[in-house]
Write a protein that holds these residues in place. Structure first.
Motif, mmCIF file in Angstrom:
data_model
loop_
_atom_site.group_PDB
_atom_site.id
_atom_site.type_symbol
_atom_site.label_atom_id
_atom_site.label_comp_id
_atom_site.label_asym_id
_atom_site.label_seq_id
_atom_site.Cartn_x
_atom_site.Cartn_y
_atom_site.Cartn_z
ATOM 1 N N LYS A 85 0.830 -1.212 0.000
ATOM 2 C CA LYS A 85 0.000 0.000 0.000
ATOM 3 C C LYS A 85 0.860 1.255 0.000
ATOM 4 O O LYS A 85 0.469 2.292 -0.536
ATOM 5 N N ALA A 86 2.035 1.170 0.622
ATOM 6 C CA ALA A 86 2.872 2.367 0.769
ATOM 7 C C ALA A 86 3.433 2.847 -0.564
ATOM 8 O O ALA A 86 3.838 3.997 -0.677
ATOM 9 N N VAL A 87 3.450 1.958 -1.571
ATOM 10 C CA VAL A 87 3.979 2.364 -2.877
ATOM 11 C C VAL A 87 3.231 3.594 -3.393
ATOM 12 O O VAL A 87 3.808 4.498 -3.988
ATOM 13 N N THR A 88 1.914 3.638 -3.123
ATOM 14 C CA THR A 88 1.093 4.763 -3.585
ATOM 15 C C THR A 88 1.602 6.092 -3.048
ATOM 16 O O THR A 88 1.535 7.105 -3.731
ATOM 17 N N LEU A 89 2.089 6.085 -1.797
ATOM 18 C CA LEU A 89 2.549 7.347 -1.211
ATOM 19 C C LEU A 89 3.858 7.807 -1.837
ATOM 20 O O LEU A 89 4.095 9.008 -1.966
ATOM 21 N N THR A 90 4.704 6.851 -2.219
ATOM 22 C CA THR A 90 6.005 7.258 -2.747
ATOM 23 C C THR A 90 5.867 7.984 -4.085
ATOM 24 O O THR A 90 6.716 8.801 -4.418
ATOM 25 N N ASP A 91 4.811 7.692 -4.838
ATOM 26 C CA ASP A 91 4.554 8.427 -6.079
ATOM 27 C C ASP A 91 4.641 9.926 -5.894
ATOM 28 O O ASP A 91 5.097 10.644 -6.770
ATOM 29 N N ARG A 92 4.141 10.381 -4.777
ATOM 30 C CA ARG A 92 3.878 11.804 -4.608
ATOM 31 C C ARG A 92 5.035 12.569 -3.989
ATOM 32 O O ARG A 92 4.874 13.723 -3.609
ATOM 33 N N MET A 93 6.206 11.941 -3.890
ATOM 34 C CA MET A 93 7.370 12.684 -3.396
ATOM 35 C C MET A 93 7.964 13.516 -4.518
ATOM 36 O O MET A 93 7.814 14.718 -4.556
ATOM 37 N N ASP A 94 8.654 12.837 -5.413
ATOM 38 C CA ASP A 94 9.226 13.539 -6.558
ATOM 39 C C ASP A 94 8.203 13.419 -7.683
ATOM 40 O O ASP A 94 8.222 12.480 -8.451
ATOM 41 N N TYR A 95 7.300 14.423 -7.750
ATOM 42 C CA TYR A 95 6.142 14.239 -8.621
ATOM 43 C C TYR A 95 6.461 14.434 -10.097
ATOM 44 O O TYR A 95 5.575 14.311 -10.929
ATOM 45 N N LEU A 96 7.716 14.748 -10.435
ATOM 46 C CA LEU A 96 8.041 14.802 -11.856
ATOM 47 C C LEU A 96 8.475 13.448 -12.390
ATOM 48 O O LEU A 96 8.468 13.220 -13.587
ATOM 49 N N SER A 97 8.894 12.557 -11.505
ATOM 50 C CA SER A 97 9.220 11.202 -11.975
ATOM 51 C C SER A 97 8.761 10.196 -10.929
ATOM 52 O O SER A 97 9.577 9.605 -10.231
ATOM 53 N N PRO A 98 7.448 10.011 -10.818
ATOM 54 C CA PRO A 98 6.915 9.103 -9.783
ATOM 55 C C PRO A 98 7.472 7.691 -9.901
ATOM 56 O O PRO A 98 7.663 7.011 -8.901
ATOM 57 N N MET A 99 7.789 7.276 -11.128
ATOM 58 C CA MET A 99 8.266 5.908 -11.324
ATOM 59 C C MET A 99 9.592 5.665 -10.600
ATOM 60 O O MET A 99 9.826 4.567 -10.114
ATOM 61 N N SER A 100 10.468 6.674 -10.548
ATOM 62 C CA SER A 100 11.747 6.487 -9.858
ATOM 63 C C SER A 100 11.525 6.241 -8.380
ATOM 64 O O SER A 100 12.212 5.421 -7.771
ATOM 65 N N ASN A 101 10.549 6.963 -7.802
ATOM 66 C CA ASN A 101 10.274 6.750 -6.385
ATOM 67 C C ASN A 101 9.717 5.358 -6.152
ATOM 68 O O ASN A 101 10.111 4.670 -5.217
ATOM 69 N N ASN A 102 8.780 4.949 -7.012
ATOM 70 C CA ASN A 102 8.253 3.582 -6.937
ATOM 71 C C ASN A 102 9.399 2.587 -6.980
ATOM 72 O O ASN A 102 9.462 1.646 -6.201
ATOM 73 N N MET A 103 10.297 2.833 -7.928
ATOM 74 C CA MET A 103 11.384 1.894 -8.189
ATOM 75 C C MET A 103 12.265 1.731 -6.956
ATOM 76 O O MET A 103 12.541 0.613 -6.537
ATOM 77 N N VAL A 104 12.668 2.852 -6.359
ATOM 78 C CA VAL A 104 13.629 2.741 -5.263
ATOM 79 C C VAL A 104 12.955 2.098 -4.054
ATOM 80 O O VAL A 104 13.553 1.279 -3.350
ATOM 81 N N PHE A 105 11.669 2.382 -3.850
ATOM 82 C CA PHE A 105 10.964 1.784 -2.715
ATOM 83 C C PHE A 105 10.749 0.291 -2.945
ATOM 84 O O PHE A 105 10.971 -0.526 -2.046
ATOM 85 N N CYS A 106 10.342 -0.077 -4.170
ATOM 86 C CA CYS A 106 10.140 -1.498 -4.474
ATOM 87 C C CYS A 106 11.453 -2.258 -4.385
ATOM 88 O O CYS A 106 11.494 -3.382 -3.887
ATOM 89 N N MET A 107 12.545 -1.626 -4.848
ATOM 90 C CA MET A 107 13.840 -2.318 -4.776
ATOM 91 C C MET A 107 14.254 -2.544 -3.336
ATOM 92 O O MET A 107 14.834 -3.585 -3.004
ATOM 93 N N ALA A 108 13.951 -1.570 -2.463
ATOM 94 C CA ALA A 108 14.277 -1.741 -1.046
ATOM 95 C C ALA A 108 13.488 -2.911 -0.463
ATOM 96 O O ALA A 108 14.032 -3.743 0.266
ATOM 97 N N ILE A 109 12.190 -2.997 -0.811
ATOM 98 C CA ILE A 109 11.367 -4.100 -0.309
ATOM 99 C C ILE A 109 11.904 -5.429 -0.832
ATOM 100 O O ILE A 109 12.046 -6.401 -0.086
ATOM 101 N N GLU A 110 12.210 -5.437 -2.147
ATOM 102 C CA GLU A 110 12.698 -6.678 -2.753
ATOM 103 C C GLU A 110 14.002 -7.138 -2.106
ATOM 104 O O GLU A 110 14.218 -8.335 -1.914
ATOM 105 N N LYS A 111 14.844 -6.172 -1.755
ATOM 106 C CA LYS A 111 16.109 -6.536 -1.103
ATOM 107 C C LYS A 111 15.843 -7.026 0.324
ATOM 108 O O LYS A 111 16.475 -7.972 0.799
#
Lengths: 417, 161
Positions: A85-111
């Motif tokens: 669920k938290a992935v949704t919140l990370t979108d809204r940090m750097d709102y010019l490239s939401p995918m990068s925020n998703n990516m770094v958060f998902c990679m942290a979870i995956e690790k």
């Protein structure tokens, strides 16, 4: 709630000049230099940044950034959400490239939970990340050019950006905040209409970058306003924690896609554009060249896009597809468990970093052994870049400050979170 | 448009003062150049080539609140930003309108926490709320057209009070 204490806050603003002792020069207290408030409502600060300037005539003696006008408490909110669920919140940090925020958060979870990402998902992620890099650089180019008086570049840049947003909408159903990346892969496979749209875009885009360059690169006004402005040498740039094009503009060859490849970036051929002088113009050239390199990466990723699953098959972390629910009891249990409670992650800490359009964005994640994180912290490039603005702006004219703020490419949502 | 040609008398139109003024106001509602967060980017998209806000007479963003008629609160309003938003609103000259763009400005959105004001209507009066996170440009334009409807319905008697 209704009577928010506005008047009290207003009074704080009037505070005494002596609070600034040590932050501005002594000349400010005698009235020899002038203190000027720039922002938080200012068209050229790229968000709600306040800069307190000490001016000697038009020359900047001191510059004190004041951040936090967009502090949203995202990191704290994530502590009360399950991981997916938290992935949704990370979108809204750097709102010019939401995918990068998703990516770094998902990679942290995956690790943290040691989750695999199938090759197709990795390639789709690379395509999306590079598209969002282009989209982000287009907004940067448009706004920076507009700040320096070139209005038409903004209109051209947003025309191309709309095409990218349309493609994101095909993928995720949302133009900007798609939350398309999920732990273990992406939310759904590429839609049939996506690849033809992407082909058309790839066909068209190099010509468009030529157009932007024709408008700016040799434009005497643009060159006068940017060359020799806001110079930072490589040592200083590293010392102030700059990253991304702001660092590479000074000639430091540091790109996390090359230095610590993730998501299969080592399979693609691309160059890292470097500047020489570390001024606003070199940072501009770096980003424009980066758009061309991103185009190159997407081309390669599309050409060798692997088949296979778009998301991990590990059912302890990834919910089963809807089609399995009618036939498998186990799938129903996994579905119920993942969508009510979420998965658990061990009581360990991880840090991952990726190259966002702005620079190094890192995620520190600490699990609890339960379904929610204990602490999440994002190391964001804009925060580092804002602390370098006083160094870059020192002894420049106030008009140059506008060029400098644009050139380090800050997003206040990214800085304040 | 509220303007009706009088038949048989060329070149003369008749209307009420109310309708004429409201018609003029809907055609040139200058917005304040003011963005807070993600919605401001969608607002910029609405301004730019594809959606072209100048069709509604809104291409001219005024950076000074004194010259603006419409405040589009685009993004999350934090507790630190709230006094600034209020001050900007106070500095705008009458008549003035407010569009609350997006979920965060309308009700706090996904951020029910210590940092975010739960709706900008806690600090300034809002005329039109636009839902979405962030709203599409089409949604914002729908909000603007809804505001135009509201402006067209305003009465001189109310201005005096």
């Amino acid at each position: 709630m209704a009577d928010l204490v506005i008047s009290d806050t207003m009074k704080q603003w009037e505070g005494s000049l002596m609070e600034l002792k040590g932050l501005v020069s002594e000349r400010a207290f005698t009235g020899e230099t002038m203190l000027l408030n720039m922002g938080p409502h200012h068209p050229s600060t790229h968000g709600v940044l306040r800069l307190l300037l000490e001016l000697d005539g038009e020359e900047i003696v001191n510059c004190l950034p004041d951040i936090g006008f967009l502090h949203t408490g995202i990191e704290k909110n994530i502590e009360s959400k399950s991981y997916e669920k938290a992935v949704t919140l990370t979108d809204r940090m750097d709102y010019l490239s939401p995918m990068s925020n998703n990516m770094v958060f998902c990679m942290a979870i995956e690790k943290l939970v040691d989750l695999d990402v199938p090759p197709r998902a990795q390639a789709i992620r690379v395509i999306c990340l590079e598209l969002s890099r282009i989209a982000s650089h287009l907004v940067w180019l448009g706004t920076q050019a507009m700040d320096l008086g070139a209005m038409s570049v903004f209109l051209y840049c947003f025309r191309e950006r709309e095409k990218i947003l349309d493609m994101f909408e095909m993928l995720s159903g949302q133009r900007m905040m798609g939350s398309y990346f999920r732990p273990g892969g992406v939310w759904r496979d590429l839609r049939p209409e996506f690849l033809p749209a992407l082909e058309a875009f790839l066909e068209d885009f190099p010509r468009r970058v030529d157009d932007y360059e024709a408008l700016l690169t040799n434009n005497p006004i643009w060159v006068d306003r940017t060359q020799g402005v806001g110079i930072i040498d490589p040592d200083q740039a590293l010392a102030w924690g700059l990253s991304g094009a702001a660092l590479r503009g000074s000639g430091v060859n540091w790109d996390i896609r090359k230095a610590m490849p993730y998501s299969g970036y080592d399979q693609y051929e691309f160059d890292v554009p470097l500047g020489e002088h570390g001024d606003v113009f070199d940072r501009f050239m770096c980003r424009v060249q980066e758009m061309r390199q991103s185009h190159r990466i997407i081309r390669q990723a599309v050409d060798k896009l692997p088949d296979g699953p778009f998301r991990s098959e590990n059912r302890k972390y990834v919910p089963p597809p809807r089609s399995e629910l009618g036939t498998s009891m186990e799938a129903v249990i996994h579905h119920f468990k993942l969508w009510t409670e979420g998965f658990s992650a061990p009581d360990e800490e991880v840090y991952v970093a990726i190259e966002s359009p702005r620079g190094e964005i890192g995620c520190y994640l600490h699990g609890t052994g339960g379904n929610k994180p204990r602490r999440v912290h994002f190391k964001t490039p804009s925060f580092m870049h804002i602390q370098a603005i006083p160094v870059l702006a020192k002894d420049h004219m106030i008009a140059d400050l506008i060029a400098i703020i644009g050139s380090v490419d800050i997003v206040l949502g990214d800085c304040d979170r | 448009m509220g303007v009706t040609p009088k038949l048989g008398n060329l070149g003369v139109v008749t209307s009420t003062l109310e309708e004429a003024i409201n018609w003029a106001r809907t055609g040139a509602t200058w917005p304040l150049l003011f963005g807070l967060a993600c919605c401001a980017i969608e607002y910029m998209s609405t301004q730019a080539s594809n959606y072209d806000l100048s069709r509604f007479g809104m291409e001219l963003n005024r950076a000074s609140p004194r010259q603006a008629d419409l405040m589009i609160v685009a993004g999350r309003v934090t507790r630190k930003m709230a006094p600034v938003v209020r001050q900007l609103y106070d500095q705008m000259s009458d008549p003035k309108w407010v569009i609350s763009m997006g979920d965060c400005a309308s009700c706090g959105g996904v951020y029910n926490n210590y940092a975010v004001v739960q709706g900008v209507d806690e600090i300034i009066p809002v005329d039109v709320y636009v839902a979405g996170c962030p709203p599409r440009p089409e949604q914002l334009m729908h909000g603007i057209l809804t505001l135009h409807e509201k402006i067209r319905g305003e009465r001189i008697a109310d201005w005096a009070s």
